[in-house]
Design a protein around this motif. Structure first.
Motif, short mmCIF file in Angstrom:
data_model
loop_
_atom_site.label_atom_id
_atom_site.label_comp_id
_atom_site.label_asym_id
_atom_site.label_seq_id
_atom_site.Cartn_x
_atom_site.Cartn_y
_atom_site.Cartn_z
N ALA A 83 -0.74 6.40 5.82
CA ALA A 83 -0.22 7.61 5.18
C ALA A 83 0.46 8.54 6.17
N THR A 84 -0.13 8.74 7.33
CA THR A 84 0.45 9.67 8.30
C THR A 84 1.73 9.12 8.94
N ASN A 85 1.90 7.81 8.91
CA ASN A 85 3.10 7.21 9.49
C ASN A 85 4.20 6.96 8.47
N ASP A 86 4.01 7.44 7.26
CA ASP A 86 5.04 7.30 6.22
C ASP A 86 5.59 8.67 5.88
N PRO A 87 6.73 9.03 6.49
CA PRO A 87 7.28 10.38 6.28
C PRO A 87 7.61 10.68 4.81
N LEU A 144 0.84 -1.21 0.00
CA LEU A 144 0.00 0.00 0.00
C LEU A 144 0.87 1.25 0.00
N CYS A 145 1.95 1.25 0.76
CA CYS A 145 2.85 2.41 0.78
C CYS A 145 3.42 2.67 -0.60
N ARG A 146 3.80 1.62 -1.29
CA ARG A 146 4.33 1.81 -2.66
C ARG A 146 3.27 2.40 -3.58
N ILE A 147 2.06 1.90 -3.45
CA ILE A 147 0.96 2.45 -4.26
C ILE A 147 0.73 3.91 -3.91
N PRO A 150 -6.44 19.19 -0.49
CA PRO A 150 -7.15 18.05 0.08
C PRO A 150 -7.65 17.05 -0.97
N SER A 151 -7.73 17.47 -2.22
CA SER A 151 -8.23 16.57 -3.27
C SER A 151 -7.11 15.78 -3.94
N VAL A 152 -5.90 15.90 -3.42
CA VAL A 152 -4.73 15.23 -4.01
C VAL A 152 -4.01 14.44 -2.92
N ALA A 153 -3.37 13.34 -3.31
CA ALA A 153 -2.56 12.57 -2.35
C ALA A 153 -1.43 13.47 -1.85
N PRO A 154 -1.02 13.34 -0.61
CA PRO A 154 -1.37 12.34 0.38
C PRO A 154 -2.62 12.68 1.22
N LEU A 155 -3.07 13.92 1.20
CA LEU A 155 -4.24 14.26 2.02
C LEU A 155 -5.48 13.48 1.62
N LEU A 156 -5.64 13.25 0.35
CA LEU A 156 -6.79 12.49 -0.13
C LEU A 156 -6.77 11.06 0.41
N LEU A 157 -5.60 10.47 0.49
CA LEU A 157 -5.47 9.10 1.00
C LEU A 157 -5.91 9.02 2.46
N CYS A 158 -5.71 10.09 3.20
CA CYS A 158 -6.09 10.12 4.62
C CYS A 158 -7.60 10.15 4.81
N ARG A 159 -8.33 10.46 3.76
CA ARG A 159 -9.78 10.57 3.86
C ARG A 159 -10.51 9.29 3.44
#
Length: 84
Positions: A77-81, A41-44, A59-68
């Motif tokens: 997502a939040t744990n992958d710097p 998942l991290c690679r994706i 917010p409509s783009v990764a990485p913020l979008l992934l958090c939603r």
């Protein structure tokens, strides 16, 4: 008697709605994406990141979008710097 039948009908409709909701949840929990290892998942997620750093804060783009998407994805997502 009609009143009792109507009452029972409402109860049955409520039960059906609840069971449909439970079935949908069970189906989502069994989705193949949930069986992927976190590393995959991290690679994706990394492939979803725009190269333009300005876009990353939208917010409509990764990485913020992934958090939603769901709590699991938010935690990943939040744990992958590297995503930030």
């Amino acid at each position: 008697k009609v009143e009792q039948i109507c009452k029972k009908l409402v109860e049955i409709q409520h039960t059906m709605k609840h069971r449909r909701s439970q079935a949908a949840l069970a189906s989502a929990l069994c989705a193949p994406i949930r069986r992927l290892p976190i590393e995959i998942l991290c690679r994706i997620f990394h492939m979803c990141i725009p190269t333009n750093k300005i876009l990353r804060s939208k917010p409509s783009v990764a990485p913020l979008l992934l958090c939603r998407v769901c709590n699991a994805w938010k935690n990943i997502a939040t744990n992958d710097p590297a995503l930030w």
